[in-house]
Motif scaffolding. Structure first.
Motif, mmCIF file in Angstrom:
data_model
loop_
_atom_site.group_PDB
_atom_site.id
_atom_site.type_symbol
_atom_site.label_atom_id
_atom_site.label_comp_id
_atom_site.label_asym_id
_atom_site.label_seq_id
_atom_site.Cartn_x
_atom_site.Cartn_y
_atom_site.Cartn_z
ATOM 1 N N GLU A 1 0.769 -1.192 0.058
ATOM 2 C CA GLU A 1 0.132 0.017 -0.086
ATOM 3 C C GLU A 1 0.998 1.310 0.004
ATOM 4 O OE1 GLU A 1 -4.088 1.579 2.586
ATOM 5 O OE2 GLU A 1 -2.909 -0.350 2.948
ATOM 6 N N THR A 2 1.591 1.413 -1.000
ATOM 7 C CA THR A 2 2.567 2.579 -1.073
ATOM 8 C C THR A 2 2.120 3.967 -1.235
ATOM 9 O OG1 THR A 2 2.843 2.274 -3.498
ATOM 10 C CG2 THR A 2 4.370 0.982 -1.962
ATOM 11 N N ASP A 3 0.797 3.923 -1.632
ATOM 12 C CA ASP A 3 0.091 5.503 -1.734
ATOM 13 C C ASP A 3 -0.356 5.801 -0.601
ATOM 14 O OD1 ASP A 3 -1.625 3.417 -1.627
ATOM 15 O OD2 ASP A 3 -2.958 4.379 -3.284
ATOM 16 N N GLU B 1 5.166 4.812 8.646
ATOM 17 C CA GLU B 1 4.758 4.992 10.011
ATOM 18 C C GLU B 1 3.797 3.541 9.906
ATOM 19 O OE1 GLU B 1 5.723 8.942 9.365
ATOM 20 O OE2 GLU B 1 4.682 7.478 8.288
ATOM 21 N N VAL B 2 2.734 3.626 9.021
ATOM 22 C CA VAL B 2 1.874 2.368 9.213
ATOM 23 C C VAL B 2 2.404 1.004 8.945
ATOM 24 C CG1 VAL B 2 -0.229 1.434 8.061
ATOM 25 C CG2 VAL B 2 -0.166 3.775 8.619
#
Length: 275
Positions: free
Chosen positions: A132-134, A140-141
């Motif tokens: 989920e690079t966007d 942080e996530v």
């Protein structure tokens, strides 16, 4: 965060008789859940088999040889790049015994469906966050998800560790000694302590260990103690005096001499090398 590389987390299935690429075994901590078939390997010169419903974990750069998969194998493999995982390790004191247990016992039998679901779910959650690079807060996530994953794995290791403790209570002197060392070597580093708990002499305990593994009781104690010292020194939330106190050394200087003896360098030099 530069520690995240494009292949920091790799998730895939193994079907049929295949081999893991060599680069995965060297750079990555490897987690495998076996759905069917069998995985055979030698770990620290001991032969192991991982079968359907079992979970196997290897640290990067483990002494792993003879890895083979049966022809009917189906396994889910999660590889996490060493530096990325190590960077996100929570406070290791929470589960130091379970963690070290996994180093000595790489195959875990997952006794119920909840454990199996937890392992596979955590594989998928970590990999999904990695992709989920966007996400606005991607670094942080992903870091938090990595920590959750580690804590869940520690939970699984801890359950296995406690189960093994119970089953070894009626085991041989050697098996009980190995369990006692895992439990007490943070504070007890003399062979006489363990011999007394087993109601045998120190000489006989050394004989038993040599017969079983060709390693003396004192060497086993030192090996486990060394592992704990390394893990504690890697935790920068602890200063060296705190570690000395936690391991029941009479002074920081005595702790420093002991560390230099078994690691070849002082605690301060070890930490300086970590950067």
């Amino acid at each position: 965060m530069d520690i995240i590389k494009k292949d920091s987390i790799v998730l895939f299935e193994v079907l049929g008789n295949k081999h893991l690429p060599e680069y995965l075994q060297n750079r990555f901590h490897i987690h495998i859940f076996c759905h069917r078939g069998r995985i055979s390997f030698s770990f620290n010169d001991r032969p192991y088999k991982c079968e359907a419903g079992e979970f196997v974990f290897w640290f990067a750069d483990s002494k792993l040889t003879g890895l083979t998969f049966s022809k009917n194998i189906k396994a889910t493999v999660l590889c996490v790049e060493k530096d990325f995982l190590d960077f996100n390790i929570p406070d290791q004191r929470w589960s130091i015994d379970a963690l070290l247990h996994s180093k000595e016992n790489p195959v875990l039998h997952l006794s119920n469906k909840d454990d199996k679901k937890r392992v596979l779910s955590n594989f998928q959650l970590l990999h999904s966050k990695f992709l989920e690079t966007d996400h606005r807060f991607y670094n942080e996530v992903l870091s938090l998800q990595m920590q959750v994953f580690i804590l869940e794995m520690w939970h699984t290791f801890a359950n296995e560790y406690e189960h093994r403790k119970r089953t070894l209570e009626s085991g041989t002197h050697y098996e009980r000694f190995m369990q006692l060392v895992q439990e007490h070597c943070m504070k007890e580093r003399e062979v006489h302590f363990y011999a007394k708990r087993l109601h045998i002499t120190a000489k006989h305990l050394n004989y038993i260990c040599k017969q079983n593994t060709d390693v003396t009781a004192s060497d086993w104690i030192q090996r486990y103690t060394k592992e704990r010292i390394i893990l504690l020194l890697q935790d920068k939330n602890l200063n060296i005096s705190q570690i000395a106190d936690e391991m029941n050394f009479s002074s920081r200087s005595f702790f420093t001499r002991y560390v230099k003896k078994i690691l070849g360098i002082t605690p301060s030099d070890f930490r300086n090398r970590l950067g």
